[in-house]
Design an enzyme around this catalytic site. Structure first.
Site, PDB file in Angstrom:
ATOM      1  N   LYS A  33       0.841  -1.193   0.000  1.00 54.48           N
ATOM      2  CA  LYS A  33       0.000   0.000   0.000  1.00 54.48           C
ATOM      3  C   LYS A  33       0.875   1.242   0.000  1.00 54.48           C
ATOM      4  O   LYS A  33       1.888   1.311   0.681  1.00 54.48           O
ATOM      5  CB  LYS A  33      -0.908  -0.002   1.238  1.00 54.48           C
ATOM      6  CG  LYS A  33      -1.963  -1.105   1.197  1.00 54.48           C
ATOM      7  CD  LYS A  33      -2.883  -1.024   2.404  1.00 54.48           C
ATOM      8  CE  LYS A  33      -3.981  -2.068   2.326  1.00 54.48           C
ATOM      9  NZ  LYS A  33      -4.901  -2.015   3.481  1.00 54.48           N
TER      10      LYS A  33
ATOM     11  N   HIS B 211       2.469  -4.410   7.377  1.00 57.47           N
ATOM     12  CA  HIS B 211       1.554  -3.616   8.190  1.00 57.47           C
ATOM     13  C   HIS B 211       2.260  -2.347   8.666  1.00 57.47           C
ATOM     14  O   HIS B 211       3.375  -2.410   9.175  1.00 57.47           O
ATOM     15  CB  HIS B 211       1.085  -4.405   9.416  1.00 57.47           C
ATOM     16  CG  HIS B 211       0.095  -5.473   9.093  1.00 57.47           C
ATOM     17  ND1 HIS B 211      -0.148  -6.557   9.921  1.00 57.47           N
ATOM     18  CD2 HIS B 211      -0.739  -5.626   8.039  1.00 57.47           C
ATOM     19  CE1 HIS B 211      -1.068  -7.325   9.382  1.00 57.47           C
ATOM     20  NE2 HIS B 211      -1.438  -6.782   8.238  1.00 57.47           N
TER      21      HIS B 211
ATOM     22  N   TYR C 172      -3.544 -11.256  15.130  1.00 61.80           N
ATOM     23  CA  TYR C 172      -3.183 -12.656  14.902  1.00 61.80           C
ATOM     24  C   TYR C 172      -2.792 -13.362  16.190  1.00 61.80           C
ATOM     25  O   TYR C 172      -2.885 -14.580  16.295  1.00 61.80           O
ATOM     26  CB  TYR C 172      -2.059 -12.747  13.875  1.00 61.80           C
ATOM     27  CG  TYR C 172      -2.481 -12.243  12.522  1.00 61.80           C
ATOM     28  CD1 TYR C 172      -3.384 -12.959  11.732  1.00 61.80           C
ATOM     29  CD2 TYR C 172      -2.024 -11.026  12.042  1.00 61.80           C
ATOM     30  CE1 TYR C 172      -3.802 -12.485  10.510  1.00 61.80           C
ATOM     31  CE2 TYR C 172      -2.438 -10.547  10.810  1.00 61.80           C
ATOM     32  CZ  TYR C 172      -3.322 -11.279  10.050  1.00 61.80           C
ATOM     33  OH  TYR C 172      -3.743 -10.796   8.845  1.00 61.80           O
TER      34      TYR C 172
END
Length: 320
Positions: free
Chosen positions: A195, A292, A301
């Protein structure tokens, strides 16, 4: 009030149009998202849509320029979202979008103070992402290998895609954007653009290496068509594969695994992260591998692993 006495801003907002000063600022913000932050078209549309909705509400309340936006107006807009029955996750995302927008508006001199800095948002419920068990992941890859026994280039490609998704935990968009040159065969790593076009390097294991090599040696040359360029994975027509085709593939192969949850490619990302943590990887490493920006995103997680431990305890311990 007669039609002659109606406020122009209220009329424009009722028609879904913004007062011209607001429209100009929104257009400038969209250009900023595209050219300076290098966001994907989908993300840009989502951000601009959220801000447009807020500005339309502000116009209905009598604002004609972003310079007069205040915290009360922003809270009114957020309260309206709640009355419309929007999910907490949607409201939290929209509140974040507004905070980013007002911070940009202050930074660029369009507003004097930042009202969004004090805007709270509902805390989103954090749900556990579904993930395959290790034996289910193995069965998925074996099912794909069985389908590829016919020697077809598509079968070879499918095995390579599934092996690489599970080995690396990369996003489906990142996988579709890979070029052949992004692979470093000697070090067994792949260069990924995530991203915001942020680059990271992700390792993969020998099973993925063998599957990708087989695809490159026989499958890709047989499927390649003009216009393929350097794309690593190709669709049925020989050009760069799209995300829909990858999702269809993952769902189809999971149907071959009895009892496995119906996950998409993002489910394989969850699976890879969960198995890494269960195997002893530390949270920071998993954060870096997944790309991330925040460790808080990766921490979900740990809840998955804890939930599995709790389930195993209840099933196995006599005093559970």
């Amino acid at each position: 009030m007669t039609s002659q006495d109606a406020d122009p801003a209220e009329g424009a907002a009722a028609e879904g149009e913004l007062p011209e000063p607001m429209a100009q600022v929104l257009a400038a913000y969209e250009r900023h998202l595209v050219s300076e932050r290098d966001l994907t078209p989908h993300t840009v549309r989502a951000y601009v849509g959220d801000i447009r909705g807020m500005l339309e509400q502000a116009a209905r309340l009598g604002h004609t320029d972003v310079g007069t936006l205040d915290l009360r107006t922003l809270r009114s807009w957020l309260a309206t979202q709640q009355t419309l029955g929007k999910a907490r996750t949607t409201m939290a995302r929209r509140a974040t979008a507004v905070r980013v927008f007002t911070a940009w508006a202050q930074r660029t001199g369009r507003i004097g103070t930042d009202p969004g800095a004090l805007l709270g948002s509902p805390k989103a419920h954090r749900t556990l992402p579904p993930a395959l068990r290790v034996d289910e992941a193995r069965a998925l890859l074996e099912a794909a290998a069985t389908q590829a026994d016919d020697g077809s280039p598509v079968g070879s490609r499918d095995v390579a895609i599934l092996e690489l998704l599970y080995a690396t935990g990369i996003r489906v968009g990142e996988l579709c954007g890979l070029d052949v040159d992004d692979l470093d065969h000697e070090r067994r790593v792949v260069r990924v653009f995530g991203k915001g076009r942020k680059e990271r390097t992700v390792p993969f294991g020998r099973p993925a290496e063998r599957a990708v090599d087989a695809w490159l040696c026989t499958g890709r040359p047989a499927l390649m068509a003009p216009g393929a360029g350097g794309a690593l994975f190709l669709g049925a027509r020989g050009r760069r594969i799209d995300q829909r085709a990858v999702r269809t593939l993952v769902h189809a192969r999971l149907r071959d695994v009895p009892g496995a949850p119906d996950l998409g490619p993002h489910g394989l990302r969850h699976t890879a992260a969960t198995h890494l943590l269960e195997g002893g990887a530390d949270l920071r490493t998993v954060q870096e591998l997944l790309g991330h920006a925040s460790l808080a995103t990766t921490q979900i997680y740990t809840h998955v692993s804890t939930d599995r431990l709790r389930q195993a305890f209840r099933q196995a311990h006599p005093r559970a």
